[in-house]
Design an enzyme around this catalytic site. Sequence first.
Site, PDB file in Angstrom:
ATOM      1  N   SER A  60      -5.935   4.600   5.775  1.00 52.08           N
ATOM      2  CA  SER A  60      -4.686   3.691   6.104  1.00 52.08           C
ATOM      3  C   SER A  60      -4.716   3.728   7.675  1.00 52.08           C
ATOM      4  O   SER A  60      -5.353   4.758   8.421  1.00 52.08           O
ATOM      5  CB  SER A  60      -3.365   4.344   5.657  1.00 52.08           C
ATOM      6  OG  SER A  60      -2.360   3.736   6.379  1.00 52.08           O
TER       7      SER A  60
ATOM      8  N   ASP B 124      -1.167  -5.257   4.582  1.00 45.98           N
ATOM      9  CA  ASP B 124      -2.549  -4.866   4.513  1.00 45.98           C
ATOM     10  C   ASP B 124      -3.742  -5.574   4.142  1.00 45.98           C
ATOM     11  O   ASP B 124      -4.577  -6.148   4.936  1.00 45.98           O
ATOM     12  CB  ASP B 124      -2.409  -3.383   3.744  1.00 45.98           C
ATOM     13  CG  ASP B 124      -1.790  -2.046   4.667  1.00 45.98           C
ATOM     14  OD1 ASP B 124      -0.729  -2.571   4.586  1.00 45.98           O
ATOM     15  OD2 ASP B 124      -2.593  -1.250   4.787  1.00 45.98           O
TER      16      ASP B 124
ATOM     17  N   ASP C  16       0.815  -1.298  -0.039  1.00 54.74           N
ATOM     18  CA  ASP C  16       0.084  -0.105   0.039  1.00 54.74           C
ATOM     19  C   ASP C  16       0.767   1.224  -0.063  1.00 54.74           C
ATOM     20  O   ASP C  16       0.245   2.076  -0.693  1.00 54.74           O
ATOM     21  CB  ASP C  16      -0.933   0.091   1.215  1.00 54.74           C
ATOM     22  CG  ASP C  16      -2.068  -0.964   1.056  1.00 54.74           C
ATOM     23  OD1 ASP C  16      -3.231  -0.233   1.354  1.00 54.74           O
ATOM     24  OD2 ASP C  16      -1.899  -2.102   0.779  1.00 54.74           O
TER      25      ASP C  16
END
Length: 556
Positions: free
Chosen positions: A466, A120, A78
């Site tokens: 995030s 993630d 990410d």
Amino acid sequence: MRSHITTKGLDKSTQRGLYYAMGILPEELDKPLIAVVNSQNETMPGHRNLDIISKAVKEGILQAGGTPVEFPTIAICDGIAMGHYGMHYPLASRELIADSIECMMNAHAYDGMVLISNCDKITPGMLMAAARLNVPAINIAGGTMDTGCYNNKKTSFIELIEAQGEVARGIMTNEEMDEFEHCAIPGCGACNELGTGNTMLYLSEAMGMALPGSALPANLGERVALAKRTGIKIVELVNKNICPRDIITKDAIHNALRVTMAIGGSSNSMLHLPAIAYEAGVEFSFDDVEKISETTPLLSKIKPSGDDYPADFSRAGGVAALMNELKEYGLLKDNLTVTGKNIFENIKNVKVKDDAVIRTKETAYSQTGGLKILYGNIAPEGAICKSAGVLPEMMKHTGPARVFDQEEPAVKAIYGGEIKPGDVVVIRYEGPKGGPGMREMLSPTAAIVGMGLGDSVSLITDGRFSGASRGAAVGHVSPEAADGGLIAFIKDGDSVTVDINDGLVTLNVDESVIEQRKKNWTPHNPPVFEGSYLERYSKLVKSAMTGAVLRRGKEL
């Protein structure tokens, strides 16, 4: 054993021959064939050490009398995908990870699997596959990154990205930034803050799908030993036929939610836990999320919400110690785990080693959890806020909207000084369908903080955040703009209220004005090219408040 459909009988001579061609011994085909699903690659620090983890897992499988067979799956970083077109792909890749594991496991009929992950979307994608396939499985992650250090101060990924604003404001020089880049995130492991990677790493243990010890840093020998124990344990689970759906129950999801709230985990957990529950056939209710949040004390604050780091959390006792604390308050369910024992047995002797990092209920940061579900006319189906990362003065804020149809112009406006104290930044057409892929808004949230606006500017989006994001940021707004949600009809200057205390995000505009705007609405087309994976994904993905799962069965 499941694998015998490929290794036993006269009509399976070809399959046996293919195994022999790889150096497999005939007697090894009599043992459980254990898939070692390894997302190791050289694209991100969280995966650089997974070859070491895999080697240890395979040693454990061999020691316990199994035969390991390794295969890979994809993994997107990410952080590297952030802030450009590449960020359309990470959430969408979660489905590819689950699908690829399904393909390999069913095509080759392995008896069990060890899922080696980090970061993630990879851990949740693997857990989704485990729940879907319901073949004995254990997750083992690569572990957390050690804390960085700059000018004799602890640092992490979050300080690095927020420093961009300090450079833009002239507080930090480019030369200092260059030095900072080399030491903020010092080595292998999931980035050294409570992002989605570490949140999901912790939640895999909380659900019972990983052996105790998930919080261990990546660079410790203890993690290699944990990997070896994981290899030993998977053979036991195969022999006892203990499967993921025996473990991922409503009680397991309850415990994962408790831990999420107690640590102020990533808001992305509200995408991944519903998706894992969906694959396991377990009902997931955001009403339950709200009730659990209201009754769970916030016991830990790890960067970006607080001053502690994942390495501190590990030294304080990690997930098991935190769960034992929650158990003492009657907040956990006693579900089965991959140890073959229930969670209460696993955690009974684990004590908190630093009560400044893992607090008691009496000394908790708050008596409610670190995530908040919001509704209101902008989000009638719901929205998510990481309330643990919100300053007290921003828990309720009304201001004029500054509207952007994509992330990039919003970031440019923030760094360009166009966003003023009191504004509410609105970023839309970034949802699961309209994005597509529901890009995370770490760049704009970090820009707001870095530009000194964290105590005066709110942000709402149909995209996501995030785990490294902080501030008065509300994401997952549903319905999204691409589906005609109210966020599509907000205009510059409209009054918007973000009330995190009462769980409301409201457009303060007369209904008749909104109805007139709807008559002239033309939705934006997602920025995808014909025939791409993203085009297919955008046509199949559902609302963020379903976990952004894909339509299936009669929904197609």
